[in-house]
Design an enzyme around this catalytic site. Sequence first.
Site, PDB file in Angstrom:
ATOM      1  N   HIS A 105       0.997  -1.176   0.025  1.00 13.54           N
ATOM      2  CA  HIS A 105       0.024  -0.108   0.004  1.00 13.54           C
ATOM      3  C   HIS A 105       0.712   1.410  -0.010  1.00 13.54           C
ATOM      4  O   HIS A 105       0.197   2.398  -0.067  1.00 13.54           O
ATOM      5  CB  HIS A 105      -0.837  -0.078   1.393  1.00 13.54           C
ATOM      6  N   LYS A 141       3.394   4.151  -0.899  1.00 20.51           N
ATOM      7  CA  LYS A 141       3.693   5.242  -2.230  1.00 20.51           C
ATOM      8  C   LYS A 141       5.000   5.786  -2.091  1.00 20.51           C
ATOM      9  O   LYS A 141       5.292   6.808  -1.617  1.00 20.51           O
ATOM     10  CB  LYS A 141       2.558   6.221  -2.633  1.00 20.51           C
ATOM     11  N   ASP A 187      17.853   8.463  -8.841  1.00 16.93           N
ATOM     12  CA  ASP A 187      19.171   8.570  -8.971  1.00 16.93           C
ATOM     13  C   ASP A 187      19.888   8.914  -7.396  1.00 16.93           C
ATOM     14  O   ASP A 187      20.914   9.299  -7.116  1.00 16.93           O
ATOM     15  CB  ASP A 187      19.762   9.869  -9.787  1.00 16.93           C
ATOM     16  N   HIS A 205      -8.514  11.160   1.029  1.00 14.88           N
ATOM     17  CA  HIS A 205      -7.597   9.935   0.861  1.00 14.88           C
ATOM     18  C   HIS A 205      -6.340  10.160   1.982  1.00 14.88           C
ATOM     19  O   HIS A 205      -5.532   9.494   1.824  1.00 14.88           O
ATOM     20  CB  HIS A 205      -7.159   9.796  -0.489  1.00 14.88           C
ATOM     21  N   LYS A 229      -3.540  10.603   4.767  1.00 14.15           N
ATOM     22  CA  LYS A 229      -3.230   9.842   6.066  1.00 14.15           C
ATOM     23  C   LYS A 229      -1.912  10.688   6.604  1.00 14.15           C
ATOM     24  O   LYS A 229      -0.658  10.334   6.596  1.00 14.15           O
ATOM     25  CB  LYS A 229      -2.646   8.472   5.580  1.00 14.15           C
ATOM     26  N   ASP A 285       1.118  19.704  17.994  1.00 21.67           N
ATOM     27  CA  ASP A 285       1.877  20.991  18.604  1.00 21.67           C
ATOM     28  C   ASP A 285       2.443  21.680  17.397  1.00 21.67           C
ATOM     29  O   ASP A 285       3.762  21.791  17.652  1.00 21.67           O
ATOM     30  CB  ASP A 285       2.692  20.475  19.680  1.00 21.67           C
TER      31      ASP A 285
END
Length: 413
Positions: free
Chosen positions: A116, A118, A123, A318, A320, A325
């Site tokens: 899941h 991404k 380089d 979508h 996450k 603080d």
Amino acid sequence: MSARATDPRDPHRIRLLEGGQELFPALVAAMDQARSEVRLETYIFDFTGEAACVAEALIRAASRGVTTWVVVDGVGTPELPQPWRGRFKAAGVQWRIYAPLGALGLLIPSRWRRLHRKLCVTDGRLAFCGGINILDDHHDPHHGQLEQPRLDFAVRAAGALVLQVQEATAQLWWRMQSVQDMREHHFPHAFSTLRSGGLTLPWRREAGLGTDDALGHPVQRATLVLRDNLLHRGRIERAYRRAIAGATHEIIIANAYFLPGRRLRKALIHAARRGVKVRLLLQGRYEYFMQYHAARPIYGVLLAAGVEIHEYTASFLHAKVAVIDADTPQSWATVGSSNLDPLSLLLAREANVVVRDSAFAQNLRARLVRAMNQGSRLLAPDDYAQRPLVQRIKERIALGLMRLALFLTGNRY
């Protein structure tokens, strides 16, 4: 600036990216500058609309001799569509599908462990991490065209953090390659690959990356936090719990699929009861039955403790991410792929970047506050208590299905 190997002591430079509208041009620019290699991991690789520009950049990179690796998940992207399959093969783009489902599909519980995360690295110079699939902001494979863009975030990083992403992506690729070699009975090559870990570190950082401002904000403290089923089973959840336990003023969490376990719920409740302002930005539009309904039975205890729940309705949420603080020297922020639900925290390979920097945290906080003020509705405790019986039944069914799924995988949550 002369070319030199990436130094793990280099300070991080990190830029926050919102949506594919900011991520895709940054990915394309990095791929177009690549001279040695491009590594990309994503759950969904869709070729509709603006997402196609990333596919074109991969083809351009491979066509000029850049080694180009792409890994997608077998559920998110079960196959590469034509004519892209032929174009990728002709250009030399190397493509792998993580855990293809096979004939029985998801009927086998072990196949619920998905890729899941991404990630992308070019380089050994630039790295990307977040929750954004290679998927047009206004396109949803199940719901069609969206009036407003999907809300999601990623980061682009230069400096020492890049090596962490480089190692993570290289190790996964070569482990998959070793499994394939063993299935094809190429045992000497498989064992050689596993022993080396696939890491030859030929990458160099070249001139021409742009100005410091273009690279991003300088950050001294940042790290890549991975979740897998071997050595790092609970790292992301522990990072959240530690940060929540240390909060003194404010916690803002934006999470698409929110069903935290008992310990994480208790951490949020204790924070609210000791005077920390806790605000949750959660999914307000129906997307999937189980994820949408299973989360709502836990809202009651959170609302009773004083936690604010904002349901995002402008489009699909979508994101996450979290920020704690933001206005203090102890600020904490995370951007990544991990939802706070059992599928992410117990089963999936996930990747989050954790940043300890006030300027970065304030930037992320400002965007989340804007989303709460302009695209969300505040859930009132009285409205929650008076929700219809039919809705309550759906919630119990969804939560029961989630618990059954966990039982079948042998996990407790």
